[in-house]
Design a protein around this motif. Structure first.
Motif, mmCIF file in Angstrom:
data_model
loop_
_atom_site.group_PDB
_atom_site.id
_atom_site.type_symbol
_atom_site.label_atom_id
_atom_site.label_comp_id
_atom_site.label_asym_id
_atom_site.label_seq_id
_atom_site.Cartn_x
_atom_site.Cartn_y
_atom_site.Cartn_z
ATOM 1 N N PRO A 554 -6.683 0.409 -22.651
ATOM 2 C CA PRO A 554 -7.917 1.067 -22.202
ATOM 3 C C PRO A 554 -8.493 0.444 -20.934
ATOM 4 C CG PRO A 554 -7.927 0.844 -24.579
ATOM 5 C CD PRO A 554 -6.714 0.121 -24.095
ATOM 6 N N GLU A 555 -8.459 -0.878 -20.820
ATOM 7 C CA GLU A 555 -8.962 -1.536 -19.620
ATOM 8 C C GLU A 555 -8.147 -1.147 -18.396
ATOM 9 O OE1 GLU A 555 -9.837 -6.034 -17.825
ATOM 10 O OE2 GLU A 555 -8.866 -5.781 -19.795
ATOM 11 N N VAL A 556 -6.801 -1.128 -18.571
ATOM 12 C CA VAL A 556 -5.915 -0.757 -17.459
ATOM 13 C C VAL A 556 -6.134 0.705 -17.062
ATOM 14 C CG1 VAL A 556 -3.495 -0.325 -16.859
ATOM 15 C CG2 VAL A 556 -4.155 -2.503 -17.903
ATOM 16 N N LYS A 557 -6.283 1.588 -18.036
ATOM 17 C CA LYS A 557 -6.525 3.000 -17.748
ATOM 18 C C LYS A 557 -7.806 3.187 -16.925
ATOM 19 C CE LYS A 557 -4.207 5.006 -21.821
ATOM 20 N NZ LYS A 557 -3.386 6.061 -21.180
ATOM 21 N N GLN A 558 -8.837 2.423 -17.271
ATOM 22 C CA GLN A 558 -10.094 2.520 -16.533
ATOM 23 C C GLN A 558 -9.909 2.063 -15.092
ATOM 24 O OE1 GLN A 558 -12.945 3.901 -17.407
ATOM 25 N NE2 GLN A 558 -13.885 3.371 -15.415
ATOM 26 N N LEU A 559 -9.143 1.008 -14.899
ATOM 27 C CA LEU A 559 -8.887 0.502 -13.553
ATOM 28 C C LEU A 559 -8.069 1.515 -12.740
ATOM 29 C CD1 LEU A 559 -8.051 -3.238 -14.379
ATOM 30 C CD2 LEU A 559 -10.096 -2.380 -13.204
ATOM 31 N N ILE A 560 -7.068 2.148 -13.386
ATOM 32 C CA ILE A 560 -6.270 3.157 -12.678
ATOM 33 C C ILE A 560 -7.145 4.337 -12.269
ATOM 34 C CG2 ILE A 560 -4.388 4.832 -12.926
ATOM 35 C CD1 ILE A 560 -2.970 2.842 -14.759
ATOM 36 N N ALA A 561 -8.014 4.756 -13.183
ATOM 37 C CA ALA A 561 -8.878 5.919 -12.905
ATOM 38 C C ALA A 561 -9.803 5.665 -11.726
ATOM 39 C CB ALA A 561 -9.684 6.272 -14.150
ATOM 40 N N THR A 562 -10.204 4.417 -11.523
ATOM 41 C CA THR A 562 -11.111 4.090 -10.417
ATOM 42 C C THR A 562 -10.366 3.585 -9.182
ATOM 43 O OG1 THR A 562 -11.388 1.848 -11.324
ATOM 44 C CG2 THR A 562 -12.995 3.536 -11.991
ATOM 45 N N LYS A 563 -9.019 3.681 -9.209
ATOM 46 C CA LYS A 563 -8.181 3.244 -8.091
ATOM 47 C C LYS A 563 -8.438 1.785 -7.720
ATOM 48 C CE LYS A 563 -7.509 7.783 -5.974
ATOM 49 N NZ LYS A 563 -7.546 8.577 -4.723
ATOM 50 N N ALA A 564 -8.515 0.956 -8.736
ATOM 51 C CA ALA A 564 -8.751 -0.471 -8.507
ATOM 52 C C ALA A 564 -7.555 -1.092 -7.789
ATOM 53 C CB ALA A 564 -8.987 -1.181 -9.837
ATOM 54 N N PRO A 565 -7.759 -2.149 -7.003
ATOM 55 C CA PRO A 565 -6.643 -2.828 -6.333
ATOM 56 C C PRO A 565 -5.620 -3.342 -7.349
ATOM 57 C CG PRO A 565 -8.749 -3.599 -5.493
ATOM 58 C CD PRO A 565 -9.051 -2.766 -6.703
ATOM 59 N N VAL A 566 -4.388 -3.480 -6.882
ATOM 60 C CA VAL A 566 -3.312 -3.889 -7.781
ATOM 61 C C VAL A 566 -3.579 -5.276 -8.363
ATOM 62 C CG1 VAL A 566 -1.879 -4.922 -5.978
ATOM 63 C CG2 VAL A 566 -0.796 -3.972 -8.016
ATOM 64 N N GLU A 567 -4.302 -6.123 -7.630
ATOM 65 C CA GLU A 567 -4.589 -7.464 -8.146
ATOM 66 C C GLU A 567 -5.392 -7.397 -9.441
ATOM 67 O OE1 GLU A 567 -5.174 -6.481 -5.090
ATOM 68 O OE2 GLU A 567 -3.647 -7.594 -3.939
ATOM 69 N N GLN A 568 -6.314 -6.434 -9.517
ATOM 70 C CA GLN A 568 -7.107 -6.288 -10.740
ATOM 71 C C GLN A 568 -6.243 -5.768 -11.893
ATOM 72 O OE1 GLN A 568 -10.895 -4.288 -10.373
ATOM 73 N NE2 GLN A 568 -11.235 -5.063 -8.286
ATOM 74 N N LEU A 569 -5.273 -4.880 -11.581
ATOM 75 C CA LEU A 569 -4.343 -4.398 -12.615
ATOM 76 C C LEU A 569 -3.514 -5.557 -13.158
ATOM 77 C CD1 LEU A 569 -2.962 -1.065 -11.071
ATOM 78 C CD2 LEU A 569 -4.594 -1.304 -12.942
ATOM 79 N N VAL A 570 -3.034 -6.396 -12.254
ATOM 80 C CA VAL A 570 -2.224 -7.554 -12.664
ATOM 81 C C VAL A 570 -3.050 -8.484 -13.547
ATOM 82 C CG1 VAL A 570 -1.004 -9.607 -11.858
ATOM 83 C CG2 VAL A 570 -0.724 -7.435 -10.643
ATOM 84 N N ALA A 571 -4.279 -8.749 -13.141
ATOM 85 C CA ALA A 571 -5.135 -9.663 -13.921
ATOM 86 C C ALA A 571 -5.393 -9.102 -15.317
ATOM 87 C CB ALA A 571 -6.453 -9.889 -13.180
ATOM 88 N N ALA A 572 -5.651 -7.791 -15.399
ATOM 89 C CA ALA A 572 -5.898 -7.177 -16.707
ATOM 90 C C ALA A 572 -4.654 -7.238 -17.582
ATOM 91 C CB ALA A 572 -6.347 -5.729 -16.529
ATOM 92 N N ALA A 573 -3.494 -6.957 -16.974
ATOM 93 C CA ALA A 573 -2.248 -7.011 -17.742
ATOM 94 C C ALA A 573 -1.933 -8.432 -18.185
ATOM 95 C CB ALA A 573 -1.095 -6.455 -16.901
ATOM 96 N N ARG A 574 -2.249 -9.393 -17.342
ATOM 97 C CA ARG A 574 -2.024 -10.799 -17.683
ATOM 98 C C ARG A 574 -2.846 -11.196 -18.899
ATOM 99 N NH1 ARG A 574 2.094 -14.018 -16.188
ATOM 100 N NH2 ARG A 574 2.356 -14.235 -13.955
ATOM 101 N N ARG A 575 -4.055 -10.697 -18.954
ATOM 102 C CA ARG A 575 -4.912 -11.021 -20.101
ATOM 103 C C ARG A 575 -4.332 -10.458 -21.392
ATOM 104 N NH1 ARG A 575 -9.014 -10.174 -16.158
ATOM 105 N NH2 ARG A 575 -9.264 -7.972 -16.737
#
Length: 606
Positions: A554-575
């Motif tokens: 769910p956190e990753v989906k929210q970041l994708i929907a808002t076109k967050a930078p890839v660094e934020q996607l990586v950080a969320a996935a790392r968590r």
């Protein structure tokens, strides 16, 4: 001098079953009880060997007798005293070198030039290397290390020193058949095609290869030569055969465990007829040499069908042909045999258990994406599930799937095929590759409308798939709603377990990995293959996959929907516990499955 000759004659008789059994007992390869049992059942074992050779006049060696008993050997399960192991012990006792004959390194010209075929068969010998002139020793594989009279005769014939090495008799006989049979067939074909010159209806054609008997120049030479090359590739676990035209010759290379090996250099005039034969059995247009063509062959091998995909490409010196081999036993394996660890397998099985959504597998060509997708479809297919695939080309025909071949010439591309498939009531759809905006949009729409969609993308890592789909104009809110997960993968060579030895990594090597060594029970078990007969001296046998698994939480989906930078996607996935490709490969390194060199080779830049 007479005494010396008498001693040599006696030594020629030393290579007996009694001598061999004594040597094996002394080396603790056999117990006295086992040696006594073999000696007592020599007649029965000899009869079995003669029967398997299908030749009543076949001369049985003591190595073959011992190997016929298949006595367990070594500490690894499944290892037995076969001809190779027995020959190793015999060589050590006889004071000669043991050599495993590598068919990929046989010098056909040298072997055929040194002695005639009848002489080679009678004495069971095969020239391996050297002998290029006076004073250059000739290395010869022999089945009897004490036949000094033979070595003297060979020295006179070759006008140089003979260095005998002991090899398994089965390997020598197979090498003789390869060298003299294939050489003679090529010679006949070269004569037949000395002045060689140069409508696809069926999708595939079933071809039965001739048996593994020695090639005969009386057979149709080019057909026999192509059959031989296919069998040779199968026997050596090749995934690809490359036929490359050069200015005055044609080079045959095999890809084994991801690495290309030069195998043969053929006469230049044979390239055109051999490629023409391949094009004929794959239903390609043999008159068309200016355009690339794609075809396929389905080969009946040892009672099972093997798919071969054929590609031709015009080059400076003629048409190059590449044959990619798809063995159903290795292409559509069970999910638990792909290379997942328990955590990775649980995540992936969770994805494919979903009723709808988009699953992406990324990686370069040859990274095992097709195997992963086919294995997932195999796990999902059943009488109550409609599985449909769109491929370009179809890698392997699988009757449990409804497979569609992309045909751009008639307007059937990925996007168009996907639209029509939706009218076929599919449950699961596999799209071979998402290449264009229309295919990407249709795939996402299918995932949103109740279908499970699996596809591939060519990106270096899992996070790159999100950016790639956004580049293909997939709206961020649709992507976030449909994506289940992305998995990047690579293939690394596995350490050969028959010759694996523990090693330690230096501080410089650990630093070069760029990530910590995982903490395992008992500590890391770094291994390196020393090189043995099973791995042909490479230290590697087979390949396994490493994965970077990026789940759409769910956190990753929210970041994708808002076109967050890839660094934020990586950080969320790392968590959520994501391991990069390098970290996944290092884990297999710590488990002793692969080596430091393979980890760097396959994950640098990933």
């Amino acid at each position: 001098m007479a005494a010396a000759v008498g001693q040599e004659n006696r030594r020629a008789q030393d290579f007996s079953l009694g001598w061999l059994l004594e040597s094996l007992v002394a080396a603790k390869a056999l117990t006295l009880a086992q040696a006594s049992e073999i000696n007592g059942k020599e007649v029965q074992a000899r009869a079995r060997v003669v029967k398997s050779a299908a030749n009543e006049r076949y001369t049985v060696s003591p190595v073959e007798i011992v190997a016929a008993f298949q006595i367990p050997a070594g500490t690894r399960p499944g290892e037995v005293l076969d001809q190779d192991r027995v020959s190793e012990f015999a060589a050590q006792a006889a004071g000669v070198t043991y050599r495993k004959i590598d068919p990929l390194k046989l010098d056909m010209n040298l072997a055929a030039k040194m002695v005639s075929k009848p002489f080679a068969q009678k004495h069971c010998i095969l020239a391996l290397e050297g002998g290029t002139g006076p004073g250059v020793p000739l290395v010869v594989a022999v089945a009897n290390p004490f036949d000094h009279e033979l070595f003297e005769n060979l020295a006179r014939l070759a006008n140089t020193q003979i260095v005998p090495v002991l090899s398994a008799k089965a390997d020598i006989l197979k090498g003789i058949a390869d060298v003299y049979g294939f050489k003679r067939t090529l010679a006949a074909a070269a004569v037949e095609h000395a002045d060689a010159s140069q409508g696809i209806s069926n999708f595939e054609q079933l071809v039965s290869l001739s048996t593994g008997r020695e090639l005969d120049a009386g057979d149709r030479p080019v057909i026999q030569a192509v059959d031989y090359l296919l069998r040779y590739a199968f026997d050596n676990r090749a995934s690809d055969i490359h036929l490359e035209p050069k200015r005055e010759s044609s080079v045959v290379r095999l890809r084994i465990d991801g690495v290309l090996h030069n195998v043969y250099t053929l006469p230049g005039q044979l390239h055109v007829p051999i490629v023409a034969r391949i094009k004929t059995i794959s239903r390609l247009d043999i008159s068309e040499k200016r355009k690339p063509q794609d075809g396929r062959i389905k080969v009946d091998r040892d009672g099972r069908e093997v798919e071969i995909r054929v590609s031709t490409l015009p080059t400076a010196f003629g048409e190059k042909a590449v044959l990619r081999i798809f063995d159903p036993e290795s292409l559509a394996v069970d999910v638990n045999k792909i290379g997942f660890d328990p955590v990775e397998q649980k995540v992936f099985e969770g994805w494919i258990a979903e009723p709808h959504g988009l699953i992406l597998v990324t990686g370069p060509t040859g990274s095992g994406k097709t195997t992963t997708l086919y294995s997932a479809l195999k796990a999902l297919a059943g009488p109550d599930v409609n599985v449909t695939t769109i491929e370009d080309p179809i890698e392997m025909v699988w009757e449990n799937f409804n497979q569609v071949q992309v045909q751009p010439k008639v307007g059937l591309d990925f996007a168009n095929a996907l639209r029509h498939i939706l009218r076929q009531d599919p449950d699961i759809i596999m799209v071979g590759e998402i290449r264009d905006p229309e295919t990407a949009e249709n795939a996402v729409q299918c995932a949103l409308t109740g279908h499970l969609v699996l596809s591939t993308l060519h990106t270096n890592d899992s996070f790159g798939a999100v950016n790639r789909l956004q580049d293909l104009e997939v709206p961020a809110f649709l992507l976030s709603s449909s994506l289940l997960g992305v998995m990047a993968q690579r293939l690394v060579r596995k350490v050969c377990q028959s010759c694996a030895r523990p090693v330690q990594l230096s501080a410089e090597q650990v630093a070069a990995l760029g990530c910590p060594i995982p903490l395992l029970p008992g500590g890391p078990k770094f291994q390196q293959g020393a090189g043995c007969v099973k791995c042909r001296g490479t230290g590697y046998l087979g390949r396994t996959a490493v994965f970077e698994i990026f789940s759409a939480t769910p956190e990753v989906k929210q970041l994708i929907a808002t076109k967050a930078p890839v660094e934020q996607l990586v950080a969320a996935a790392r968590r959520m516990g994501l391991r990069t490709l390098r970290e996944a490969a290092v884990r297999k390194l710590a488990d002793g499955e692969t080596t430091f060199e393979e980890v760097l080779r396959m994950t640098t830049g990933a």
